[in-house]
Design an enzyme around this catalytic site. Structure first.
Site, PDB file in Angstrom:
ATOM      1  N   GLU A   1      18.524  57.307  39.426  1.00 14.17           N
ATOM      2  CA  GLU A   1      18.835  57.133  38.011  1.00 14.17           C
ATOM      3  C   GLU A   1      18.466  58.418  37.268  1.00 14.17           C
ATOM      4  OE1 GLU A   1      16.368  54.547  35.511  1.00 14.17           O
ATOM      5  OE2 GLU A   1      18.203  53.717  34.673  1.00 14.17           O
TER       6      GLU A   1
ATOM      7  N   LYS B   1       4.674  46.238  21.975  1.00 15.53           N
ATOM      8  CA  LYS B   1       4.289  47.646  22.094  1.00 15.53           C
ATOM      9  C   LYS B   1       5.563  48.458  22.301  1.00 15.53           C
ATOM     10  CE  LYS B   1       3.289  50.662  25.040  1.00 15.53           C
ATOM     11  NZ  LYS B   1       3.974  51.828  24.434  1.00 15.53           N
TER      12      LYS B   1
ATOM     13  N   CYS C   1      20.662  52.121  30.392  1.00 13.83           N
ATOM     14  CA  CYS C   1      20.370  51.528  31.712  1.00 13.83           C
ATOM     15  C   CYS C   1      21.644  51.127  32.427  1.00 13.83           C
ATOM     16  CB  CYS C   1      19.436  50.333  31.563  1.00 13.83           C
ATOM     17  SG  CYS C   1      20.055  49.112  30.400  1.00 13.83           S
TER      18      CYS C   1
ATOM     19  N   GLU D   1      13.361  43.940  32.981  1.00 17.21           N
ATOM     20  CA  GLU D   1      14.683  44.573  32.867  1.00 17.21           C
ATOM     21  C   GLU D   1      14.481  46.043  33.187  1.00 17.21           C
ATOM     22  OE1 GLU D   1      17.423  43.014  32.273  1.00 17.21           O
ATOM     23  OE2 GLU D   1      16.725  41.107  31.470  1.00 17.21           O
TER      24      GLU D   1
END
Ligand code: NAD
Length: 479
Positions: free
Chosen positions: A381, A177, A287, A253
């Protein structure tokens, strides 16, 4: 004019949703819809898992042998390279990544990932363990079964390939997906996999959203044997819980807040050039971005002057243009998130040395000084082109600042002192440490993070552990 249509790919057929529902992908540069995509839900996720289940339980793929499977995966990689323009343009339309990055970097890396994992599986060895008891034991690595892969939008096809390639190489079947913001390259890849001769049902794609949609249905399906997820830490917690309910191994992750430490003995131009790439590549939507920049006090002013100069000279433009280095942020929603951080720099006591808003969903490379370690900008983040620079005095202080984060994905350091580089690399809380460089990967090496950055590692033998059921066979050799 009707928009190009991208369907689900289930059991070898490209299909619309049973409900007929669709959604559009918005090009973040033009802010116009550019493609129409089938909007899936539980019905499509369940159909795709059933197809993958059949292909695994009854089809040739897991039984075909590494050489033949590898041949088909290499053929798939050839087709990915041949369709570089189409795949690159798809990701660039979907999320605004400059075409020179999507077509010229992500496509070759995607193809390389498929080649690497096909070869890695074919060449891998097991262990034979002679035993004192007149027996010996050996290990086998059998495919795990049906893999559910849920992907983010920042490196669409490339991060999808980090999951799909080892899963296929080891003989599993897959339902992918892709992120709802970047659906189109996944359908193109699934079409190419079929063209390469990979059997129907082996690599399926289902489109849709996460919660109460295709993502949740896929990760909650009891016929799935592995869940591999890349995305936000909060989503990771939800997916880990779904995996726990079905007792399915989950690889996560997740987010990061990479520390980039520049010591006063660093080779200045090299450190500037990699530090720029570390935070502004892909408009900071990385990331492993080096979004916390710690610079030793003696060179702070000199380094920051040069760093700011290079950042302010970056070419902001149309991501379909070959000259563009900085595209728009990936979506209106993401622009909203990043712009909140940009617009609160000054009220939080910081100074914008260069950058800020451009127009549309665009933020220029933004360099911030004057904020401390405890500011939200230095802790959370942001996932955009904003770096917070903080001076430090000693190695111990740099280490403490770098490790003071709930994330543990990666760190970088720049120094010409060999002992210090090894000392720091050993003590940094990070799944990857780059010394005098950034984001160079060897696919045999582990990739992943600690803390809120995830659970598990991808790469080489680490991917094998996850995508197989390791088995011990013990034989009596003396009656
Ligand atoms: P996200 O978590 O919002 O979405 C990722 C995927 O999960 C999408 O496909 C989404 O539809 C799906 N999803 C969302 N909710 C779900 C649910 N409840 N059940 C099942 N699926 C669900 O993440 P994003 O915004 O697409 O990606 C950005 C994030 O990804 C950042 O935090 C970034 O650091 C992280 N990331 C990590 C790595 C890594 O390797 N560690 C790499 C790239 C991106």
């Amino acid at each position: 004019m009707s928009l190009p249509f991208f369907g689900h790919v289930i059991d070898g057929e490209e299909v619309p949703s049973a409900s007929g529902e669709t959604f559009t992908s918005i090009d973040p540069y033009t802010q116009e819809p550019w493609a129409e995509i089938a909007l899936g839900g539980a019905a499509e996720a369940d159909r795709a898992v059933a197809a993958a289940r059949r292909a695994f339980d009854e089809g040739p793929w897991p039984r075909m042998g590494f050489t033949e499977r590898g041949r088909l995966i290499h053929r798939f990689a050839d087709l990915i390279e041949e369709h570089a323009e189409e795949l690159g343009r798809a990701d660039t339309h979907d999320m605004g990544k400059p075409i020179t990055q999507s077509r010229d970097s992500d496509v070759p890396r995607t193809a390389m990932n498929f080649r690497f994992f096909a070869d890695h599986a074919r060449l891998a060895t097991g262990e034979t363990l002679p035993m004192d008891t007149g027996h010996h034991a050996y290990t086998r690595f059998d495919p795990a079964g049906v893999v559910a892969a849920v992907a983010p939008w920042n490196f669409p096809m490339m991060l999808e390939s980090w999951k799909v390639a080892p899963a296929l190489g080891w003989g599993n079947t897959v339902v992918l997906k892709p992120a709802e913001d970047t659906p189109t390259s996944a359908t193109i890849m699934a079409r190419l996999a079929l063209e390469a001769g990979i059997p129907p049902g082996v690599f399926n794609v289902v489109h849709g959203y996460g919660p109460d949609s295709a993502g949740a249905a896929l990760t909650e399906n009891p016929h799935v044997d592995r869940i591999t997820f890349t995305g936000e830490s909060g989503t990771g917690r939800i997916i880990a819980a779904a995996g726990a309910r079905n007792l399915v191994p989950v690889s996560l992750e997740l987010g990061g807040k990479g520390a980039n430490i520049v010591f006063d003995d660093a080779e200045l131009e090299n450190a500037v050039s990699w530090s720029i790439r570390a935070i502004f590549t892909n408009t900071g939507q990385v990331c492993v971005a080096g979004s916390r920049l710690y610079v030793q006090r003696g060179i702070f002013d000199t380094f920051m002057k040069r760093f700011t100069e290079v950042a302010s000279a970056m070419v902001i433009g149309d991501p379909q243009d070959e000259r563009t280095e900085i595209g728009p942020l990936a979506s209106q929603e993401h622009f909203g998130k990043v712009s909140e951080y940009v617009s609160t720099v000054e009220s939080s006591g910081g100074t914008i040395e260069t950058g800020g808003f451009v127009d549309g969903w665009r933020v220029a490379p933004t360099v911030v000084t004057g904020l401390g370690q405890d500011s939200r900008h230095a802790r959370e983040e942001i996932f955009g082109p904003l770096v917070v620079a903080i001076p430090f005095d000693t190695e111990e202080e740099a280490l403490a600042l770098a490790n003071d984060s709930r994330y543990g994905l990666n760190a970088m350091l720049f120094t010409e002192n060999l002992s210090r580089a090894h000392r720091m690399a050993a003590r940094l809380k990070a799944g990857s440490v780059w010394v005098n460089c950034f984001f160079i990967r060897d696919l045999r090496a582990p990739f992943g993070g600690a803390g809120d950055s995830g659970i598990g590692r991808e790469g080489g033998d680490f991917s094998r552990e996850f995508f197989t059921e390791p088995k011990a066979v013990v034989m009596q050799i003396e009656q």
